[in-house]
Design an enzyme around this catalytic site. Structure first.
Site, PDB file in Angstrom:
ATOM      1  N   GLN A  26       0.744  -1.110  -0.174  1.00 58.24           N
ATOM      2  CA  GLN A  26      -0.127   0.106   0.510  1.00 58.24           C
ATOM      3  C   GLN A  26       0.893   1.158   0.275  1.00 58.24           C
ATOM      4  O   GLN A  26       0.210   2.374   0.037  1.00 58.24           O
ATOM      5  CB  GLN A  26      -0.665  -0.067   1.072  1.00 58.24           C
ATOM      6  N   HIS A  46      -0.857  -5.615 -12.786  1.00 60.69           N
ATOM      7  CA  HIS A  46      -0.789  -5.649 -14.812  1.00 60.69           C
ATOM      8  C   HIS A  46      -1.599  -5.982 -15.662  1.00 60.69           C
ATOM      9  O   HIS A  46      -1.541  -5.456 -17.014  1.00 60.69           O
ATOM     10  CB  HIS A  46       0.212  -5.730 -14.525  1.00 60.69           C
ATOM     11  N   ASP A  59       2.370   0.246  -8.508  1.00 58.37           N
ATOM     12  CA  ASP A  59       3.396   0.211  -8.928  1.00 58.37           C
ATOM     13  C   ASP A  59       4.897   1.218  -7.998  1.00 58.37           C
ATOM     14  O   ASP A  59       5.825   0.963  -7.443  1.00 58.37           O
ATOM     15  CB  ASP A  59       3.728   0.121 -10.433  1.00 58.37           C
ATOM     16  N   ARG A  84       3.810   0.212  12.743  1.00 63.54           N
ATOM     17  CA  ARG A  84       3.599  -1.016  12.114  1.00 63.54           C
ATOM     18  C   ARG A  84       3.692  -1.046  10.811  1.00 63.54           C
ATOM     19  O   ARG A  84       3.055  -0.144  10.444  1.00 63.54           O
ATOM     20  CB  ARG A  84       2.652  -1.438  13.017  1.00 63.54           C
ATOM     21  N   HIS A 129       0.511  -9.305   4.573  1.00 62.69           N
ATOM     22  CA  HIS A 129      -0.028  -8.390   4.374  1.00 62.69           C
ATOM     23  C   HIS A 129      -0.939  -8.702   2.627  1.00 62.69           C
ATOM     24  O   HIS A 129      -0.598  -7.822   2.246  1.00 62.69           O
ATOM     25  CB  HIS A 129      -0.345  -6.692   4.549  1.00 62.69           C
ATOM     26  N   ASN A 173      -2.028 -11.159   8.043  1.00 65.59           N
ATOM     27  CA  ASN A 173      -3.122  -9.791   8.125  1.00 65.59           C
ATOM     28  C   ASN A 173      -4.579  -9.822   7.463  1.00 65.59           C
ATOM     29  O   ASN A 173      -4.720 -11.023   7.202  1.00 65.59           O
ATOM     30  CB  ASN A 173      -2.475  -8.355   7.483  1.00 65.59           C
ATOM     31  N   GLU A 174      -5.597  -9.933   8.904  1.00 61.50           N
ATOM     32  CA  GLU A 174      -7.238  -9.977   8.647  1.00 61.50           C
ATOM     33  C   GLU A 174      -6.854 -11.178   7.712  1.00 61.50           C
ATOM     34  O   GLU A 174      -8.133 -11.155   6.777  1.00 61.50           O
ATOM     35  CB  GLU A 174      -7.845  -9.042   8.104  1.00 61.50           C
ATOM     36  N   ASN A 317      -8.635  -5.430  14.808  1.00 65.31           N
ATOM     37  CA  ASN A 317      -8.239  -4.430  13.930  1.00 65.31           C
ATOM     38  C   ASN A 317      -9.790  -3.624  13.629  1.00 65.31           C
ATOM     39  O   ASN A 317     -10.689  -4.628  13.559  1.00 65.31           O
ATOM     40  CB  ASN A 317      -7.921  -4.067  11.938  1.00 65.31           C
ATOM     41  N   TYR A 319     -13.071  -0.686  12.546  1.00 60.24           N
ATOM     42  CA  TYR A 319     -13.173  -0.023  11.627  1.00 60.24           C
ATOM     43  C   TYR A 319     -14.835   1.089  11.082  1.00 60.24           C
ATOM     44  O   TYR A 319     -15.098   2.129  11.464  1.00 60.24           O
ATOM     45  CB  TYR A 319     -13.598  -0.094  10.005  1.00 60.24           C
ATOM     46  N   GLU A 390      -5.345  -1.517  13.671  1.00 62.30           N
ATOM     47  CA  GLU A 390      -5.738  -0.746  12.802  1.00 62.30           C
ATOM     48  C   GLU A 390      -7.079   0.018  13.641  1.00 62.30           C
ATOM     49  O   GLU A 390      -7.757  -0.279  13.729  1.00 62.30           O
ATOM     50  CB  GLU A 390      -5.944  -1.712  11.361  1.00 62.30           C
TER      51      GLU A 390
HETATM   52  C1  GBH Z   1      -7.762  -3.237   6.973  1.00 66.19           C
HETATM   53  O1  GBH Z   1      -9.230  -4.023   6.549  1.00 66.19           O
HETATM   54  C2  GBH Z   1      -6.911  -3.679   6.121  1.00 66.19           C
HETATM   55  O2  GBH Z   1      -5.730  -4.011   6.959  1.00 66.19           O
HETATM   56  C3  GBH Z   1      -6.111  -2.304   5.527  1.00 66.19           C
HETATM   57  O3  GBH Z   1      -4.979  -3.374   5.123  1.00 66.19           O
HETATM   58  C4  GBH Z   1      -7.026  -1.240   4.589  1.00 66.19           C
HETATM   59  O4  GBH Z   1      -5.579  -0.470   3.994  1.00 66.19           O
HETATM   60  C5  GBH Z   1      -7.589  -0.799   5.765  1.00 66.19           C
HETATM   61  O5  GBH Z   1      -8.623  -1.982   6.133  1.00 66.19           O
HETATM   62  C6  GBH Z   1      -8.794   0.084   5.543  1.00 66.19           C
HETATM   63  O6  GBH Z   1      -9.447   0.195   4.299  1.00 66.19           O
HETATM   64  O7  GBH Z   1     -18.512  -3.402   2.458  1.00 66.19           O
HETATM   65  O8  GBH Z   1     -17.991  -4.988   0.923  1.00 66.19           O
HETATM   66  O9  GBH Z   1     -17.719  -2.877   0.773  1.00 66.19           O
HETATM   67  C7  GBH Z   1     -10.049  -3.141   6.873  1.00 66.19           C
HETATM   68  C8  GBH Z   1     -11.509  -3.922   6.608  1.00 66.19           C
HETATM   69  C9  GBH Z   1     -12.749  -2.817   4.385  1.00 66.19           C
HETATM   70  C10 GBH Z   1     -13.377  -4.419   6.142  1.00 66.19           C
HETATM   71  C11 GBH Z   1     -13.921  -2.748   4.386  1.00 66.19           C
HETATM   72  C12 GBH Z   1     -14.378  -4.849   5.622  1.00 66.19           C
HETATM   73  C13 GBH Z   1     -15.659  -4.099   3.186  1.00 66.19           C
HETATM   74  C14 GBH Z   1     -16.181  -3.845   2.349  1.00 66.19           C
HETATM   75  N1  GBH Z   1     -12.699  -3.673   6.107  1.00 66.19           N
HETATM   76  N2  GBH Z   1     -14.585  -4.033   4.097  1.00 66.19           N
HETATM   77  S1  GBH Z   1     -17.803  -4.505   1.714  1.00 66.19           S
END
Ligand code: GBH
Length: 494
Positions: A26, A46, A59, A84, A129, A173-174, A317, A319, A390
């Site tokens: 990323q 690609h 890239d 991290r 990851h 990761n996850e 993690n 969100y 996270e």
């Molecule tokens: C993390 O995953 C990742 O570890 C990290 O790499 C990433 O950059 C970060 O989140 C932020 O996005 O509702 O079907 O569209 C987080 C996980 C991402 C899980 C989005 C749920 C919803 C998919 N979440 N996902 S959807």
């Protein structure tokens, strides 16, 4: 959001670690430099340039391959003790296998870790990851159990090379997100779309890969290197859609078991293995659909034992939040999937703001509830801590990120309540992310950074956002000051 003002009385304990997170694909770029081999993200994007919303790829990304010293300066300015990040498997093993070790790649991470340690920043390193070596992707990626052996070989190389400097390791990761989106759907590479089947092979093999590496470290490295090993789980908080309806309460619990318990129970529960409800749901649904074996593989007794207790801390993690109610089962025979197996409908409360992106709803209280859910489920969390690896907020860019400031204040406040009022054993917090990055299928459209990155400038110029100053203040004072960054008059909160 919970509107607060002034300085919150509760503070983060002295032994609480603050950090920031990133991941190799990323931010790193340098996809074919210094002898690096291709990972599935290189190859996949690609070959399928329109997979991402803006037809972009990693890239170059934030070009941390060349700008890592600036990254370290940024981390220093935030005042956090930890960083991290992840190692790109194919930067040190270009073919994925340990017969070919790329010294230039080895040196890149060696220098990076040395510079971090010199700056008094503890590296926390994710081995995987999501950037699977392309040769293994061609062999089925995580659906192929043989990949576990090669992951173990890679991990051993990493421990041998860096274990003197790195004392905190994360394996995969996850797994939930990687297996669901990458194997069960087509929203992450390798976009396998193997609903309800490939997803569970991936799940099963990810768990086994973690256990294998944990036990290998324990035996071959821990006595001397004395590090800690875990793996990050990601979960939304699931709220019963109507908390007064027993069915909804059960639906939310089922959601959490099928999306988080499936991964956490084998490692953190006393009895080990998949949670009973997960086992039953997938076994029963498989039977109804006419399979003579469950789509979720079984662990052997030795595997159950190897997994149980295979983590030195709980890495979480988080969100967003969603709510649940039971789903009608009328279409269960059509598409086997995690969703069908779970049997709940995913909803959200209309009162939860959804400021920018399709999946992020704001319900900070859910963070506190999720931490409590874990703390109540797994007794071992009295002895080993939870570390938030996270947590972060997406918008579409800009330095004056008042909404992100609010997000961090609100979510960290809920964490303080979990610690001080509920007695939860949370010992660390890593913000996602240090800087704007490549956000997988969302390309560069979603921004999560405390620092913005100008992806149009050749130097990938980094600039602190207001949220960076706010986070630095929290880290410095160990308190949240809701007035530290003042919203200009007339700019409404979300
Ligand atoms: C993390 O995953 C990742 O570890 C990290 O790499 C990433 O950059 C970060 O989140 C932020 O996005 O509702 O079907 O569209 C987080 C996980 C991402 C899980 C989005 C749920 C919803 C998919 N979440 N996902 S959807």
């Amino acid at each position: 959001p919970v509107v607060k003002s002034g300085v919150i009385n509760y503070s983060f304990p002295d032994d609480f670690i603050f950090g920031v997170s990133t991941a190799a694909y990323q931010i790193e770029g340098g996809w074919n430099e210094g002898g690096k081999g291709e990972s599935m993200w290189d190859t996949f994007l690609h070959e399928h340039p329109t997979f991402t919303v803006d037809h972009s790829n990693g890239d170059v990304a934030a070009d941390s391959y060349h700008h890592y010293m600036e990254d370290i300066e940024m981390i220093k300015k935030l005042g956090v003790q930890s960083y991290r990040m992840s190692i790109s498997w194919t930067r040190i093993l270009p073919n994925g296998t340990d017969n070919n070790i790329n010294q230039e790649g080895v040196k890149y991470y060696r220098t990076l870790f040395e510079e971090l340690v010199k700056a008094n920043i503890t590296p926390v390193v994710t081995l995987y990851h999501w950037d699977m070596p392309t040769p293994f992707m061609k062999l089925g990626g995580w659906t192929n159990a043989k990949v576990i052996d090669y992951f173990e070989d890679y991990a051993r190389v990493a421990f041998r090379l860096y274990g003197d400097l790195v004392k905190m390791w994360l394996t995969v990761n996850e797994p939930h997100e990687g297996c669901l989106s990458g194997y069960g759907q087509a929203t992450l590479a390798p976009a396998m779309n193997s609903h309800g089947l490939g997803i569970y092979l991936c799940t099963h093999n990810n768990l086994l890969a973690h256990a294998r590496v944990y036990r290998m470290y324990e035996k071959e490295f821990k006595p001397l290197q004395k590090g800690k090993v875990s793996l990050p789980f990601e979960s939304a908080w699931a709220e019963p859609h109507d908390p007064n309806k027993a069915d909804d309460v059960e639906a939310a619990e089922n959601y959490l078991q099928m999306h988080l318990g499936m991964f956490a129970h084998p490692i953190f529960s006393e009895e080990g293995d998949y949670p009973r409800v997960v086992r039953e749901k997938i076994d029963n649904m498989s039977r109804l659909q006419g399979y003579s074996r469950s789509r979720l593989p079984y662990f052997t007794d030795e595997e159950v034992k190897a997994l149980r207790g295979s983590a030195d801390f709980f890495s979480l993690n988080h969100y967003t939040a969603l709510s649940n109610t039971p789903s009608a089962m009328e279409s269960y025979f059509k598409v086997p999937s995690l969703h069908q197996d779970t049997g709940v409908r995913i909803l959200v409360y209309p009162s939860w703001p959804k400021p920018f992106i399709r999946w992020q709803y704001l319900y900070p209280q859910g963070f506190r509830k999720l931490v409590n859910w874990l703390q109540n489920k797994y007794k071992i969390l009295k002895e080993i801590p939870i570390i938030i690896t996270e947590n972060g907020f997406a918008d579409f860019g800009g330095i004056e990120d008042y909404d992100r400031v609010d997000y961090y204040n609100d979510f960290l406040y809920q964490l303080l309540l979990a610690i001080h009022e509920d007695g939860c054993n949370v010992k660390g917090y890593f913000a996602w992310s240090l800087m704007d990055d490549f956000e997988w299928i969302d390309g560069y459209k979603h921004k999560f950074g405390l620092y913005s990155v100008d992806f149009n400038s050749p130097n990938r110029t980094r600039t602190p956002k207001l949220s960076a100053y706010n986070y630095a203040n929290i880290v410095r004072t160990r308190r949240i000051d809701f007035d530290y960054i003042k919203r200009p008059e007339g700019l409404n909160t979300i």
